[in-house]
Scaffold this active site. Sequence first.
Site, PDB file in Angstrom:
ATOM      1  CB  SER A   1     -97.849  47.247  84.797  1.00  0.00           C
ATOM      2  OG  SER A   1     -98.010  46.547  86.001  1.00  0.00           O
TER       3      SER A   1
ATOM      4  CG  ASP B   1     -99.002  52.905  90.274  1.00  0.00           C
ATOM      5  OD1 ASP B   1     -99.549  51.994  90.931  1.00  0.00           O
ATOM      6  OD2 ASP B   1     -98.468  52.723  89.158  1.00  0.00           O
TER       7      ASP B   1
ATOM      8  CG  HIS C   1    -100.705  50.250  87.755  1.00  0.00           C
ATOM      9  ND1 HIS C   1     -99.378  50.507  87.930  1.00  0.00           N
ATOM     10  CD2 HIS C   1    -100.768  49.026  87.166  1.00  0.00           C
ATOM     11  CE1 HIS C   1     -98.666  49.482  87.486  1.00  0.00           C
ATOM     12  NE2 HIS C   1     -99.491  48.576  87.003  1.00  0.00           N
TER      13      HIS C   1
END
Lengths: 804, 804
Positions: free
Chosen positions: A375, A495, A526
């Site tokens: 991320s 995601d 994610h």
Amino acid sequence: MKYNQFAYSLPTPQQQILELQRIKMYPVDVAQYSFDKLTRRIFRQFFPDYRSQAALETQLRNLLVDEQQNLFTYLANIGDRFEQHAFYNVALQLLGFYTPSEFSLDDPIATMKQLGLPFVDKLYFNTESLTSAVYQLLNTPSKNGLTFIDNLAARGYYTINLSANEQQRPLFFNGKAQATFSADQLIREVVYVESDLDTDHDGQRDLLEATIIRPKPANDFIKLPALYTANPYFKGTTDTPMNEVNVKLAVKPTGDARENQDNFDDFPTFDTTNPSAALTNPFANHSSVAEPSLIGTVTLNDYFLHRGFASVYAAGIGTRGSDGIRTCGSPEETASTIAIIEWLHGDRRAFTDRSRLDEIAAIWCSGHVAMTGKSYLGTLAIAAATTGVTGLDTVISEAAISSWYDYYREHGLVVAPQTFQGEDADVLTNECFSRQKDAGDYAKVKLFYQEKLAQMKHDQDRETGSYNHFWDERNYRNNIDLVKCPIVSVHGLNDWNVKPKNVYKLNEALKAQGIAHKVILHQGQHIYINNFPSLDFYDLINMWLANKLCGLENHADAIFPDYLIQSNLDESDWQTPTNWTGTKQKELSFAKDFDNSANHKTEFIDDGVKAFHESGLSDLAWEEAFINQDERFAKNQLVFKTPTANEERLITGRPVVQLTVKSSANRGLISAMLVDYGEAHRLTVRPQNLELQARQLGYHGPLETTMAFKPDTKMTSAKLIAKGHLNLQNRNNAYEGQPVEPNQEYTLDLNLQPTYYHLPAGHQLGVILYATDMGMTIRDQNELTYSFDLENSLLKLNLGKTER
Amino acid sequence: MKYNQFAYSLPTPQQQILELQRIKMYPVDVAQYSFDKLTRRIFRQFFPDYRSQAALETQLRNLLVDEQQNLFTYLANIGDRFEQHAFYNVALQLLGFYTPSEFSLDDPIATMKQLGLPFVDKLYFNTESLTSAVYQLLNTPSKNGLTFIDNLAARGYYTINLSANEQQRPLFFNGKAQATFSADQLIREVVYVESDLDTDHDGQRDLLEATIIRPKPANDFIKLPALYTANPYFKGTTDTPMNEVNVKLAVKPTGDARENQDNFDDFPTFDTTNPSAALTNPFANHSSVAEPSLIGTVTLNDYFLHRGFASVYAAGIGTRGSDGIRTCGSPEETASTIAIIEWLHGDRRAFTDRSRLDEIAAIWCSGHVAMTGKSYLGTLAIAAATTGVTGLDTVISEAAISSWYDYYREHGLVVAPQTFQGEDADVLTNECFSRQKDAGDYAKVKLFYQEKLAQMKHDQDRETGSYNHFWDERNYRNNIDLVKCPIVSVHGLNDWNVKPKNVYKLNEALKAQGIAHKVILHQGQHIYINNFPSLDFYDLINMWLANKLCGLENHADAIFPDYLIQSNLDESDWQTPTNWTGTKQKELSFAKDFDNSANHKTEFIDDGVKAFHESGLSDLAWEEAFINQDERFAKNQLVFKTPTANEERLITGRPVVQLTVKSSANRGLISAMLVDYGEAHRLTVRPQNLELQARQLGYHGPLETTMAFKPDTKMTSAKLIAKGHLNLQNRNNAYEGQPVEPNQEYTLDLNLQPTYYHLPAGHQLGVILYATDMGMTIRDQNELTYSFDLENSLLKLNLGKTER
């Protein structure tokens, strides 16, 4: 369940012996050993945790070579050959499989094949084939997904077998760094790296706090590589309200939004041509260095701590312990990210504390650095790579943003990451501005920060959603030509937070530059994927880092597949296509190629915001209801379904919806979803536990729970494949506003997110055309009508070969 | 949020100074210190992780004493008094609270009060009041729930402040053992304790594997107490099918089932009057002791590892690494459980391996042992306590069974733990019989084990569900008179796995014996509660163990409340009533005291099994639907609701439903639920994360996430308070079958599970009468009708005083 090994290769017999000797599995004088003596020595080595002859005997007696005989008695009478059948019965037990519930002693080879485990295909093993079988076994995944040698290491194998002088230093086996370092001997330090930035305008260079956890090497001459994770959340986050999303879609000015200069990023910097003064006293007294506590580590880094790679964490400008302010995605943030690497490489100085008096050098570091993280963390790794900074030898980036416009905007619209409606660069900036937690420190920069934040709110421009200078500065792909290091990207095909086009576009750009880019796509959202036994992820990264950071010749470039893609039909089917874009194109006409084309509606009204609010549904629940044509939202969509497919189809790359459309007003947005319709027990997008605390990352190291995507216990009738959103005023590009005339027809291409989706035989491929996406776009409570000329509307697909 | 401290008491000023000196917060020559010098010394000690003067200065400057001034400048000019306002502004920041988001610098005392934190009520502190304030602050919960001194310890306070000779040995502060031990210096060992049992009939005493993790003391003369967890799951579990539950309710024979002797428990034992031969060579070579890996520890034990308590784990007979077979709940299992304590106390021998050649004594152990654990683990702690074994000084037992009949049966019925329909003693036996995992070992006992398991299946008697000899042997309360040690019990009032009557009946029995029993009841299900900041659970147990195991005089018996009960209306409201049973009784007539009594139906048909199977609902979803009067199941229930209550009621102890009922057949079962009806944001029974990895249990120790029950984000209209089940053939007791005549009226008392429930004003109290409970009873697909004489049916409640 099937185990997939992409980081394993069998060397020559001679090389096998050398490597087995190097890890002390074989004695130096192995040539003097008779077959039976060697065999007994090998099996003794498989029990490093049992340290008496009697305890070893018990363990050997616990293993059956067949229904009648245990390994102890078998070894006592071994003679000059080992039966394949006996060997693999024992091997499967050593790997953690149980008999009779998981395999039959009558046919271990059937189980080896079924699990995808390597084996030596001879009925009887002599010394050479036994060597090969032992070498393979050590590199074979156990039930918990780690190789047998990794599990042995966690049980103390290297502690027992290496001399004091040999311990706590790097050692390689089958091209991978071994877990020779113990969790009991870690050094933890905090240093303050001096940057060239002054983002808080206090007239001083911003100091950046870096936290180091490093294995203690056997002596000071051993220099270690570093895994560095830039983690803006590392020092905590602040509660920050979201932006309002129930707003009108704006009629935007025409022209190129990139030309509207903003004022956010005018920070002074210090002389960068001479980045750092000469090191005055790099050998500072380490006992005066602060020790960090409550460290939120990254598991991948923890794994490599045992294997001789230091972990370095830094949260960057504006975080607690550091100077500066947060600037989400800006060049200053990138500069603060790479400052740590420059220090690790010896090109920048750091201090033991914020008095800037005592310098401290990374004298323990080899200067070879890889960045890791998921991320925002992985995003900053991409940001760093696009500077070409020296010392950054590779990047392992998971679920990363490659352009912030592709995170918070799309095709001229404000589009949120899933479950974060209303988040934007300003929100994330404030969330990570953890200097606020130190009241005394915050007081020094409060007014300046608030002014800058207000400027950012303006410059990010939620009003138009256009691609402007602010976003252009935050597009790392603009600097793709500076990238020097090869990159590994991991991304979830489901995601909807950091959407897959971030990695897709990065891949296209890196390929064009000729930079090596290995792409791993999984069926999750994610998430990290290191604890999935169906893929040898740790070994792949280990092989890669051993090559890139330690210079080990292990053919990592060739062995690591360019694309490694998990099938949506079988979690242990990892495919290795040569590209992501497929092998052929196909166009479907909305007028002719869908089941209900003949009498299909050609318009919908976009008045669903009120019904959404009344429903009380979450964003995610709305999406599920919408895809399943819930009657509350049915008039806000047009649904097209192909006839039931006779055979499986593989949809690859970025699907495109070409539409001829008109809006009833002088503005409008178009959204489209690609959907798999058909009853099935689909893999759940959230991984489920296989076994709690099933494995240990190293000697006295942390335990890890294994996970996998499993078929849903209940049947579902639909699944989202891909979606996309577009502002009609940006039908040509994201930066140039163009007027929309009411009821005027426009033809446009809407690029959906990239995918790699096996549509099973018997299913229908669906397209939903709609406008407001409650979970992603702004929610304009309107009554606009959108009409389509279906004769001049197409679905353009890329298709790949189904290998099943 | 409010912090509750039950393990804290403020000693005399002189004692405070002595204790502050003992932990090195105050110097020995404190009397020589001026006020300002002492103050600066104290605040320096609050930053053990920052080890240079400059780093300390930065930290002091980060703290504000008011809007204008930071702590560094304040301390530089401190003079001879510390302002209360300044002190608590700094204190709140040190405790981890942020300003302005969590408290205002204008009024820190308001926040101290609101959070329930102790403070010194003077406007200015001189040396004596500062001492008191510092002493209190060190013992005050931080935001993460650990006391400030515990957080300092995790940041290296004791490592920095204690000399080498003072480290790694027990130290007490405010009656609690301090975290003076580091995670880097743990010793891990496996030993084999020799029992008097021979449960696998091999002619040899069963050896029992025990895993030890112990802090390394400063020298061999320091003897440590042990926390011992008997964990049958410790060495893994096997997949075992459940028993069939879709069966007919049997018409059972009359007579006392206890008199039907069974054959399961006829194991030979060795001479117990002379339990162990003299120790021959207790000082075995420790380097030959095996080292365990992949240890599934209990967090409470991990916490105490840092505080000088060894952790000991043993899985017991029939588990991997040990001899014997599993016998779920039997006296043999109990004997195997206490054998470990006997070894720790020096009354039994153990070996370094299974050759039985080299003895090894627990020479590191003080002989003082407490047992810990939840569920089966806590159950075995209760089992051990009911033997009166020497060395077991106390028990911390969470969610424990006190009679296996109360786990798998109720009032003559087979009744499952929630979400484990079909589980029984035989299933759990096989699940934990992990010797099966070692194929060579299992081969030795397979036939004998299978024979015993078949016998157990017979003796547990799922056919009648009666309390027979098998269950009587598994009722630990039968031996309550042997209990010598005080017991702490923790139980969830929403635990429908191990139901609350297990702890309720244990409490009644122990009180009758005059044994100290501290009962903590929380609002969760089947969980541990150590990570809930609203209660100082670690400190309570620490105070308790310091007293019981280390002999510290800290008044633990008096300070530890007899009952500590979390309110269902407010998770941080922990109440301390003097009993669980309330202060008065109240009877409600089913004919008169319920809203709809006048025209209420008086019968229902119990034909819901088919509808349940057709619904596809899980057991839990069925229960929710049933309570909410889902129309699919409405005819299978009678629902009674009181008028809306004008004021809050506290329902305590065991509610009783007295019924006059007839069945349409010669068999039948009666179930009843007590329900809270009313719209409310109730606390969710599953705790939610407060902060990930918010705290560290000791220096370099594990991180822990904090949790709390939070009000549900959505309104719910009903919640189960208590339930109960009864076989009409056991209307008098569980062991004696009595005939049921069709359509004959019987009057009976159905005791529900105990509760402690605040029914808010504005809610209705409901009773649901029904028969088959899909999630708990057997599911007899029948069409029996049950009719009630409401005039002669009562709800009998115990009520307590509402303290709100």
